[in-house]
Design an enzyme around this catalytic site. Sequence first.
Site, short mmCIF file in Angstrom:
data_model
loop_
_atom_site.label_atom_id
_atom_site.label_comp_id
_atom_site.label_asym_id
_atom_site.label_seq_id
_atom_site.Cartn_x
_atom_site.Cartn_y
_atom_site.Cartn_z
N ARG A 1 0.80 -1.10 0.41
CA ARG A 1 0.20 0.00 0.08
C ARG A 1 1.28 1.35 0.37
O ARG A 1 1.27 1.70 -1.39
CB ARG A 1 -1.04 0.34 1.26
N ASP A 2 1.67 1.80 0.94
CA ASP A 2 1.99 2.48 1.22
C ASP A 2 3.06 2.22 -0.15
O ASP A 2 3.36 3.79 -0.07
CB ASP A 2 3.07 2.82 2.35
N HIS B 1 7.09 3.90 12.50
CA HIS B 1 6.95 3.69 11.62
C HIS B 1 8.02 4.74 10.91
O HIS B 1 7.61 6.27 10.10
CB HIS B 1 5.33 4.66 10.68
N CYS C 1 10.30 8.60 -1.65
CA CYS C 1 10.69 9.98 -0.59
C CYS C 1 9.37 10.99 -1.46
O CYS C 1 10.45 12.24 -2.72
CB CYS C 1 11.21 10.42 -0.27
N ASN D 1 10.59 4.34 2.91
CA ASN D 1 10.24 3.39 3.34
C ASN D 1 11.25 2.83 4.00
O ASN D 1 11.97 1.99 3.25
CB ASN D 1 9.62 2.55 3.37
#
Lengths: 300, 300
Positions: free
Chosen positions: A15-16, A207, A240, A249
Amino acid sequence: MTLPRHVRLVEVGPRDGLQNEKRPLGLADKVRLVDDLSAAGLEYIEAGSFVSPKWVPQMADSAEVFAGIRRKPGVVYAALTPNLKGFEAALEAGVEEVAVFAAASESFSQKNIDCSIAESLARFVPVLDAARAHGVRVRGYVSCVLGCPYEGEVAPRQVADVARELFAMGCHEISLGDTIGTGTAGKARALFEVVARYIPRERLAGHFHDTYGQALANVYASLLEGIAVFDAAVAGLGGCPYARGASGNLASEDLLYLLNGLGIHTGIDLDRLIAAGERICAVLGRDNGSRVARARRGAS
Amino acid sequence: MTLPRHVRLVEVGPRDGLQNEKRPLGLADKVRLVDDLSAAGLEYIEAGSFVSPKWVPQMADSAEVFAGIRRKPGVVYAALTPNLKGFEAALEAGVEEVAVFAAASESFSQKNIDCSIAESLARFVPVLDAARAHGVRVRGYVSCVLGCPYEGEVAPRQVADVARELFAMGCHEISLGDTIGTGTAGKARALFEVVARYIPRERLAGHFHDTYGQALANVYASLLEGIAVFDAAVAGLGGCPYARGASGNLASEDLLYLLNGLGIHTGIDLDRLIAAGERICAVLGRDNGSRVARARRGAS
């Protein structure tokens, strides 16, 4: 100073991660990625997002992803649902746990989702209500917890306020996100120390983004504060958006390597996780953002 | 748990870094690199190596490098001198501090420098004697302290034995090197805890490689053990000979970013350090191994 014995990895790559990849990924490859991750032993996978395809076209087929995956018993397949419409679509797709997100920085909230922090929290009330009615757990994300691209430093107290509201609204876990990766170990510790005054540590997650190479040091610092849930993306998927060409991430493989070294149990098989990352990178035609994966490749 | 207030960075890019770069670098660019680093505020720069050019052709012009640099007062310009011949050449070149190196793993010693650990230590005795006679300080490196490419795990006690010998021979500082980068934070702490039973902490340094992404977490763990000297290479110069295409030395910029975030003083200007790294990467035609440098570039 005793570290947690068990850590839960929240895999946010599908997802992210994919949401921030330039190249779109086909449905079959998304399904394969999620299945590869569950096969590697991940017990919590954020597999999609139920938002307007106008906002996030990469996630338009999330319902199909949820329909296509092989559900492994014991694995939580979650999705982002920023509003009631998204929640209802997620429910229909058989999503077992959902997530909502707010920013710790007012400017970021305005620029990213076009409303104030208070307005964004108010929008989640119906989602939380509906989730409660359907017995669906909700995870809360707070972004910009260690820095904002517009405001710079963000005070831990400001993060704690937003985290408390999400927790009070019924989020069972609050993930604190260093969205731009500028946080360093001492600030990560201080943040958790402040937020843990209001929310039990076992309900908090870290996170961290690796944009400035600080993610794993921040994880270690958080472990020392008793935090035992960390978000990461296989192969470091997702760049990013605030620094072109930079890392986003934290790679799940690198996180797992640290945890394995510390003797902390996760239930995840590093070799299978690396293989899942190598495969998706080949499909996307991108470099693998995991240093562990690159080192293993070079050493073989 | 109080962190050191001041940390000394030992910049090893011009030696350990360039020695492991594929492309050779011309004399003028080497000199420029060292001068850029001193201008950025580095107070300790390993600028060359006095070894047989048959072994390390990249370092054949170290005497010319030492002749060409602008010596900034207060900066130590050091060189590696594995034997008396090298030491004498270094002395003639005006080197102020030298370094010797031994492995913590017997197999690595045999394969890397073709002799046992004991033999390698015996070879350093004349170097240490000559250095003492000339008032030159000697730094000792121990390699493979958290893992060996041939033996796997290395016991902290084994590292302590070699470190003690180097210290007893007269090395004023012992740098413990995770040559293959497989060490993780808990093991780094345990190692320093053991070695510090025999050598004062202020005489120990950490030299971490980022091959598995663990270097900064290891630095943070070491800071918690009271270690206040760390080796790093600008732009992460130097790959990993044991994993092709993987990262080797920790990037000085990323280390400095962590230390700045922790409020630890170093005297180094991050912007100038980044500029020095960007310049040398352009000359070498290589990617910048510093995540901080890449993030800054993307954000500008």
